[in-house]
Design a protein around this motif. Structure first.
Motif, PDB file in Angstrom:
ATOM      1  N   GLU A 108      -6.130  25.378 -45.266  1.00 15.97           N
ATOM      2  CA  GLU A 108      -5.150  26.196 -44.564  1.00 15.97           C
ATOM      3  C   GLU A 108      -5.855  27.141 -43.584  1.00 15.97           C
ATOM      4  O   GLU A 108      -7.051  27.415 -43.698  1.00 15.97           O
ATOM      5  CB  GLU A 108      -4.350  27.047 -45.567  1.00 15.97           C
TER       6      GLU A 108
ATOM      7  N   ASP B 112      -0.585  36.239 -45.233  1.00 14.38           N
ATOM      8  CA  ASP B 112      -1.614  36.055 -44.202  1.00 14.38           C
ATOM      9  C   ASP B 112      -1.491  36.951 -42.960  1.00 14.38           C
ATOM     10  O   ASP B 112      -0.392  37.145 -42.443  1.00 14.38           O
ATOM     11  CB  ASP B 112      -1.567  34.631 -43.637  1.00 14.38           C
TER      12      ASP B 112
ATOM     13  N   ARG C 127      -0.025  22.860 -40.510  1.00 16.40           N
ATOM     14  CA  ARG C 127       0.333  24.276 -40.273  1.00 16.40           C
ATOM     15  C   ARG C 127      -0.840  25.154 -39.823  1.00 16.40           C
ATOM     16  O   ARG C 127      -1.983  24.769 -39.839  1.00 16.40           O
ATOM     17  CB  ARG C 127       0.943  24.863 -41.547  1.00 16.40           C
ATOM     18  N   ASP C 128      -0.451  26.391 -39.467  1.00  8.90           N
ATOM     19  CA  ASP C 128      -1.356  27.514 -39.199  1.00  8.90           C
ATOM     20  C   ASP C 128      -2.166  27.342 -37.916  1.00  8.90           C
ATOM     21  O   ASP C 128      -3.401  27.394 -37.923  1.00  8.90           O
ATOM     22  CB  ASP C 128      -2.295  27.754 -40.399  1.00  8.90           C
TER      23      ASP C 128
ATOM     24  N   TRP D 192      -3.566  34.161 -54.049  1.00  4.88           N
ATOM     25  CA  TRP D 192      -2.257  33.591 -54.395  1.00  4.88           C
ATOM     26  C   TRP D 192      -2.044  33.524 -55.910  1.00  4.88           C
ATOM     27  O   TRP D 192      -0.942  33.695 -56.406  1.00  4.88           O
ATOM     28  CB  TRP D 192      -2.131  32.180 -53.811  1.00  4.88           C
TER      29      TRP D 192
ATOM     30  N   GLN E  67       2.595  37.502 -42.290  1.00  5.41           N
ATOM     31  CA  GLN E  67       3.609  36.782 -43.045  1.00  5.41           C
ATOM     32  C   GLN E  67       4.365  37.817 -43.868  1.00  5.41           C
ATOM     33  O   GLN E  67       3.747  38.607 -44.609  1.00  5.41           O
ATOM     34  CB  GLN E  67       2.948  35.737 -43.949  1.00  5.41           C
TER      35      GLN E  67
HETATM   36  C1  FRU Z   1      -1.619  30.533 -46.608  1.00 12.19           C
HETATM   37  C2  FRU Z   1      -0.256  29.951 -46.344  1.00 12.19           C
HETATM   38  C3  FRU Z   1      -0.236  29.255 -45.000  1.00 12.19           C
HETATM   39  C4  FRU Z   1       1.211  29.293 -44.638  1.00 12.19           C
HETATM   40  C5  FRU Z   1       1.635  30.627 -45.172  1.00 12.19           C
HETATM   41  C6  FRU Z   1       3.053  30.682 -45.652  1.00 12.19           C
HETATM   42  O1  FRU Z   1      -1.639  31.646 -47.392  1.00 12.19           O
HETATM   43  O2  FRU Z   1       0.101  29.069 -47.381  1.00 12.19           O
HETATM   44  O3  FRU Z   1      -0.799  27.970 -45.033  1.00 12.19           O
HETATM   45  O4  FRU Z   1       1.402  29.183 -43.264  1.00 12.19           O
HETATM   46  O5  FRU Z   1       0.760  30.943 -46.227  1.00 12.19           O
HETATM   47  O6  FRU Z   1       3.444  31.988 -45.934  1.00 12.19           O
END
Ligand code: FRU
Length: 502
Positions: free
Chosen positions: A223, A39, A167-168, A306, A55
């Motif tokens: 997410e 991300d 998260r996020d 993913w 990430q």
């Molecule tokens: C989305 C995700 C987020 C998380 C990250 C982990 O692609 O799953 O929700 O913060 O990737 O790398």
């Protein structure tokens, strides 16, 4: 202070990043300095420039303990690499610095807001992974994590909110100085909910409300939320896991959707009115936006899915790339996306053809390559259906090609990468409906070596696709199936300096 873990990541990228020649990566799409990225994080303005974090697992081409990688730009096209910004090196984030956002503070510091992950083993041996929100402060290169982290944890959630899926965070600040944050969370029925939090100072946060939730209808866990005004409306972007396909609008699995509606900030109520897929290709996830210095809402996403991350070409030292940043607007209730206008500054030689009558397959002199900005309009002869399908063959050699096909009968566009360099079959084909205008369809293709992003009818639909076809496959051809059609073609090669001349 730079921790040992962060120093190790910085040393690793300084040492091995240089082993990836520029010609073996996309020229203007962001990749990690070395290794894996997912991300986009912290896409934001800071001291006259635009920063982007991501990430990052530098040590391999696979997901691993999450770091934050870092680049910055002035024009969204040419990016400068900076050393890794964060490593999972404190109690609050010891098993990962997950996705988040960034903001420039009034005192000149940059604040990163992210999800800290820590794992514990239960009595029955199962590992549980807890997620909580953390902050760090820095100068655009080096960051200090806040000693009071986490600033939000499970105890701040409303009853039933999951402490394992939380998260996020995406942060913004109102003119009165109040900070707001949206974050993804899961409710007891397993579905996603977008929570709103507020803070007077960026470190003391409290729960405000739940803005929207999937109710297990549009995927399950949501997410990477974003939430912003656009052209008089309010837009929420989320990336649902476990979407169910609905005709050609949503495909199964990981998707990204835009929820458009009205927001009443005083009542803290978001009333969603419409939902659409953001991107109709195979590779698009976790988009994030910023408002540029000149007022544009600009979105970037991870150009990957993913579900297909294990399908990698042999021998590369990088995996994962971002989309081209896109300018957003609303038109007739739809989210419109177009490449940032700065791309036009990199256009080289122009070749154009007008009202070309095509039957069968043809090459056009001057139209080829893997770095291009190509716009093709196709229309019938004599205002009546005069052909069945129109195809653009790209990245083509004797064995390989990537195909864009417009089918007249059901007005659908298809992207097909069946023969585009993958070591084994994955999802290779995506169809989506388009709206011809007076029978004509306008297709813009931005190609950067290992991807194509397609924009239909001035941004009414966008579709992104990663390919791994060897760079020697450079041919482009146009084909009208069963009949004849007129096409207009405008082709620019894209130039990024000496090393990129192709
Ligand atoms: C989305 C995700 C987020 C998380 C990250 C982990 O692609 O799953 O929700 O913060 O990737 O790398």
């Amino acid at each position: 202070m730079i921790s040992e873990k962060l120093q190790r990541a910085r040393d690793f990228e300084a040492r091995y990043g240089a082993y990836i020649p520029d010609g073996e990566r996309p020229a203007f799409h962001v990749t990690g300095t070395v290794g894996w990225i997912n991300d986009p994080n912290g896409f934001s303005c800071y001291q006259g420039e635009y920063h982007l974090f991501y990430q990052y697992h530098p040590y391999s081409n696979n997901w691993g303990p999450m770091h934050w990688g870092h680049v910055k730009t002035r024009d969204f096209i040419r990016w400068e690499r900076l050393p890794a910004a964060m490593a999972p090196d404190t109690d609050a984030d010891r098993d990962g610095c997950f996705s988040g956002s960034a903001i420039e503070l009034a005192d000149g510091r940059q604040m990163l807001v992210y999800t800290g992950v820590y794992e514990t083993r239960r009595a029955d041996g199962q590992v549980e992974s807890f997620q909580q929100q953390c902050v760090a402060f820095g100068d655009g290169v080096n960051y200090e994590k806040y000693p009071g982290n986490p600033v939000l944890d499970g105890s701040d959630l409303p009853a039933g909110g999951s402490v394992l899926d939380f998260r996020d965070p995406k942060v913004w600040q109102d003119p009165d100085g109040t900070f707001y944050m949206v974050a993804g969370n899961r409710t007891p029925d397993g579905s996603g909910a977008i929570r709103l939090f507020e803070s007077p100072d960026g470190t003391h946060w409290s729960y405000a409300c739940t803005l929207d939730s999937s109710r297990n209808e549009y995927g399950r866990m949501w997410e990477c939320p974003d939430f912003f005004p656009l052209d008089g409306q309010q837009v929420m972007l989320v990336s649902p896991q476990e979407m169910t396909a609905a005709g050609l609008e949503f495909h199964a699995g990981f998707g990204s959707i835009a929820l458009m509606g009205r927001y009443d900030p005083a009542a803290r109520r978001f009333a969603r009115q419409r939902i659409q897929s953001i991107d109709y290709g195979t590779d698009f996830y976790a988009p994030q936006t910023l408002q540029s210095y000149d007022g544009r809402r600009i979105m970037i996403a991870w150009m990957q899915n993913w579900a297909t991350t294990n399908c990698q070409p042999q021998g590369t030292r990088w995996f994962g790339q971002m989309t081209l940043p896109r300018e957003l607007s609303l038109r007739e209730g739809r989210l419109i996306q177009n490449p940032v206008r700065e791309l036009e500054n990199y256009r080289g030689h122009k070749v154009s053809y007008q009202d070309l009558l095509v039957t069968g397959e043809t090459n056009l002199s001057g139209v080829s390559g893997r770095l291009m900005d190509l716009t093709v309009t196709v229309r019938p002869v004599d205002d009546r259906p005069s052909y069945q399908a129109f195809k653009i063959h790209l990245a083509k050699d004797g064995q390989r090609e990537t195909l864009i096909r417009y089918k007249v009968a059901n007005s659908t566009l298809r992207l097909d990468r069946t023969h585009s360099g993958f070591p084994y079959d994955i999802v290779n084909v995506r169809d989506f409906p388009v709206r011809p205008r007076d029978g004509a369809v306008k297709i813009r293709v931005v190609m950067d070596r290992y991807s194509l992003e397609v924009f239909v009818n001035d941004g009414e639909q966008a579709a992104s696709m990663v390919i791994y076809t060897p760079l020697s496959a450079q041919s482009v051809s146009f084909e009208v199936v069963e009949g004849a059609a007129y096409i207009d073609v405008e082709h620019y090669s894209l130039n990024f300096g000496q090393e990129d001349a192709e």
